[in-house]
Each structure stands twice: as C-alpha cells, then as structure tokens.
Design a protein around this motif. Structure first.
Motif, short mmCIF file in Angstrom:
data_model
loop_
_atom_site.label_atom_id
_atom_site.label_comp_id
_atom_site.label_asym_id
_atom_site.label_seq_id
_atom_site.Cartn_x
_atom_site.Cartn_y
_atom_site.Cartn_z
N HIS A 185 0.88 -1.17 0.00
CA HIS A 185 0.00 0.00 0.00
C HIS A 185 0.92 1.22 0.00
O HIS A 185 1.63 1.46 0.98
CB HIS A 185 -0.93 -0.03 1.21
N LEU A 186 0.93 1.94 -1.11
CA LEU A 186 1.92 3.01 -1.31
C LEU A 186 1.76 4.18 -0.35
O LEU A 186 2.73 4.84 -0.02
CB LEU A 186 1.90 3.48 -2.75
N ASP A 187 0.53 4.42 0.14
CA ASP A 187 0.37 5.55 1.07
C ASP A 187 0.83 5.20 2.48
O ASP A 187 1.34 6.05 3.20
CB ASP A 187 -1.08 6.08 1.05
N THR A 188 0.71 3.94 2.91
CA THR A 188 1.07 3.56 4.29
C THR A 188 2.30 2.66 4.36
O THR A 188 2.82 2.44 5.46
CB THR A 188 -0.11 2.80 4.94
N LEU A 189 2.72 2.11 3.24
CA LEU A 189 3.80 1.12 3.15
C LEU A 189 3.47 -0.19 3.89
O LEU A 189 4.35 -0.96 4.21
CB LEU A 189 5.14 1.68 3.65
N GLU A 190 2.18 -0.41 4.14
CA GLU A 190 1.77 -1.71 4.68
C GLU A 190 1.93 -2.74 3.57
O GLU A 190 1.71 -2.45 2.40
CB GLU A 190 0.31 -1.68 5.13
N VAL A 191 2.32 -3.95 3.97
CA VAL A 191 2.55 -5.01 2.99
C VAL A 191 1.78 -6.26 3.39
O VAL A 191 1.83 -6.69 4.55
CB VAL A 191 4.05 -5.35 2.88
N GLU A 192 1.05 -6.80 2.44
CA GLU A 192 0.44 -8.13 2.60
C GLU A 192 1.31 -9.05 1.77
O GLU A 192 1.73 -8.67 0.67
CB GLU A 192 -0.99 -8.13 2.05
N HIS A 193 1.60 -10.24 2.28
CA HIS A 193 2.45 -11.13 1.49
C HIS A 193 2.05 -12.58 1.65
O HIS A 193 1.39 -12.96 2.61
CB HIS A 193 3.93 -10.93 1.84
N ASP A 194 2.47 -13.37 0.68
CA ASP A 194 2.23 -14.81 0.65
C ASP A 194 3.22 -15.47 1.62
O ASP A 194 4.42 -15.50 1.36
CB ASP A 194 2.44 -15.31 -0.78
N LEU A 195 2.71 -15.96 2.72
CA LEU A 195 3.56 -16.57 3.75
C LEU A 195 4.25 -17.84 3.27
O LEU A 195 5.26 -18.25 3.83
CB LEU A 195 2.74 -16.89 5.00
N SER A 196 3.72 -18.45 2.22
CA SER A 196 4.28 -19.74 1.77
C SER A 196 5.46 -19.57 0.81
O SER A 196 6.15 -20.55 0.54
CB SER A 196 3.19 -20.57 1.09
N GLU B 179 16.14 -22.01 2.34
CA GLU B 179 16.80 -21.00 3.18
C GLU B 179 16.38 -19.59 2.78
O GLU B 179 17.01 -18.61 3.21
CB GLU B 179 18.33 -21.14 3.05
N GLY B 180 15.33 -19.49 1.99
CA GLY B 180 14.89 -18.21 1.48
C GLY B 180 14.20 -17.36 2.52
O GLY B 180 13.93 -17.79 3.64
N GLU B 181 13.89 -16.16 2.10
CA GLU B 181 13.28 -15.15 2.96
C GLU B 181 11.89 -14.83 2.41
O GLU B 181 11.72 -14.72 1.20
CB GLU B 181 14.19 -13.92 2.90
N PRO B 182 10.90 -14.66 3.27
CA PRO B 182 9.58 -14.24 2.76
C PRO B 182 9.63 -12.82 2.24
O PRO B 182 10.51 -12.03 2.62
CB PRO B 182 8.67 -14.35 3.99
N ILE B 183 8.71 -12.47 1.36
CA ILE B 183 8.71 -11.16 0.72
C ILE B 183 7.92 -10.18 1.61
O ILE B 183 6.81 -9.78 1.29
CB ILE B 183 8.14 -11.25 -0.71
N THR B 184 8.51 -9.84 2.73
CA THR B 184 7.90 -8.97 3.72
C THR B 184 8.18 -7.50 3.42
O THR B 184 8.97 -7.18 2.52
CB THR B 184 8.47 -9.28 5.12
N ARG B 185 7.61 -6.63 4.22
CA ARG B 185 7.87 -5.19 4.12
C ARG B 185 9.38 -4.93 4.24
O ARG B 185 9.94 -4.16 3.48
CB ARG B 185 7.11 -4.46 5.22
N GLU B 186 10.02 -5.58 5.20
CA GLU B 186 11.45 -5.37 5.42
C GLU B 186 12.26 -5.79 4.19
O GLU B 186 13.17 -5.09 3.77
CB GLU B 186 11.92 -6.14 6.66
N PHE B 187 11.93 -6.95 3.64
CA PHE B 187 12.62 -7.43 2.43
C PHE B 187 12.45 -6.43 1.30
O PHE B 187 13.42 -6.03 0.65
CB PHE B 187 12.08 -8.80 2.03
#
Length: 166
Positions: free
Chosen positions: A10-21, A137-145
């Motif tokens: 969400h570009l206005d808040t930088l909230e991120v929804e992501h696929d946990l799998s 060993e991968g990383e989820p595509i989170t806000r931090e990533f």
C-alpha cells in the motif's frame, strides 16, 4: 511466463500483505539468469554503466529491442558469442562485474512490480531455471525485504502516486 503473486504494497502507508508460503534466496554465483534472460537496458542503465568506463557499443545489443505494443522501450544487454552469457558475467567466478551498477531489470529479477492506483502488486516470475524460488533457506517477501532490496523503486512509485493526487 507464469507469474505468482507474492505481495501487495500500500503506497500511502507502506503496509505489505504477502504470501507466507513463498520464500526467495538469490543463490550466489548461480548466474543462470545471466544466461537465460534477455535483459532490457534503459537509458538510465546505459548512462550508469558508461560512468564505469564502458562504451555502450560494448554492452548494448542494438539488434534486440523491447516493445510494449508498438512503443519502443529499450535495447537489450549484449550476450557473449562464445557461451551466451551476459557480457558482464565473469565466466570463472559466475559473478557480475558491475553488480552495484547493474541494469534495473537485473536488480528486480525475478520480481515484477505492477502499480495499480495506490497499491503496487509484486509478482515473481516462476522460471524453472531459477534455484532461488521457494528456496528452503529463502526469505519471505515482507515489508522489510521489499524496502531493503527495492526501497528506491517503491519510493519512485510513491512519488508518482502523490503527484497524481495533487
């Protein structure tokens, strides 16, 4: 090209929804994308690489062109004639010689960012040759990533959203 949704920003808040799998890890010294992909080079990419001392004729393939519809977008990055790898891939170490200044398309791969109003959807190209997709060993595509790896890209999209609201 099969692609899979992995996140929405969400570009206005930088909230991120992501696929946990889904997880991703670029496998160091793999270089498969440097052989398998045709990479578009934008004018900004060319200028940045020329600043390193290269001449565009050394790395731009003026015979391969990218279009969206009938609109010309860019030329392609050259491939080596002896093995089909990118001209900047060191064939011994399998590392990019211009990694810090590589084209945007290289930086984004395997991700595709699609802006839709005030959100940006992130997809991953499910290329069978990429060993980093769903890597254990991968990383989820989170806000931090996303902000760590692509913060400048997100910020550029955010500026466009703000401008369109003015």
């Amino acid at each position: 090209m099969e692609k899979r949704w992995v996140a929405t920003i969400h570009l206005d808040t930088l909230e991120v929804e992501h696929d946990l799998s889904f997880k991703f890890k670029c496998v160091e010294s793999c270089g498969k994308c440097c052989y398998e992909l045709e990479i578009p080079v934008r004018d900004e990419d060319i200028a940045r690489i020329e600043d390193l001392g290269y001449n565009a004729w050394e790395f731009v393939d003026y015979e391969k062109m990218f279009y969206r519809g009938d609109k010309f977008l860019s030329y392609a990055l050259k491939k080596r004639p002896f093995d089909g790898g990118c001209v900047f891939l060191d064939p011994e170490t399998m590392r990019c010689r211009i990694y810090g200044k590589r084209p945007l398309a290289c930086r984004l791969y395997p991700f595709v960012f699609v802006k839709q109003g005030r959100v940006m959807e992130v997809y991953v190209k499910m290329d069978s040759f990429c060993p980093g997709l769903d890597h254990p060993e991968g990383e989820p595509i989170t806000r931090e990533f996303i902000l760590r790896e692509y913060g400048d890209v997100v910020e550029e999209y955010r500026r466009k959203v703000v401008k369109s609201q003015e």
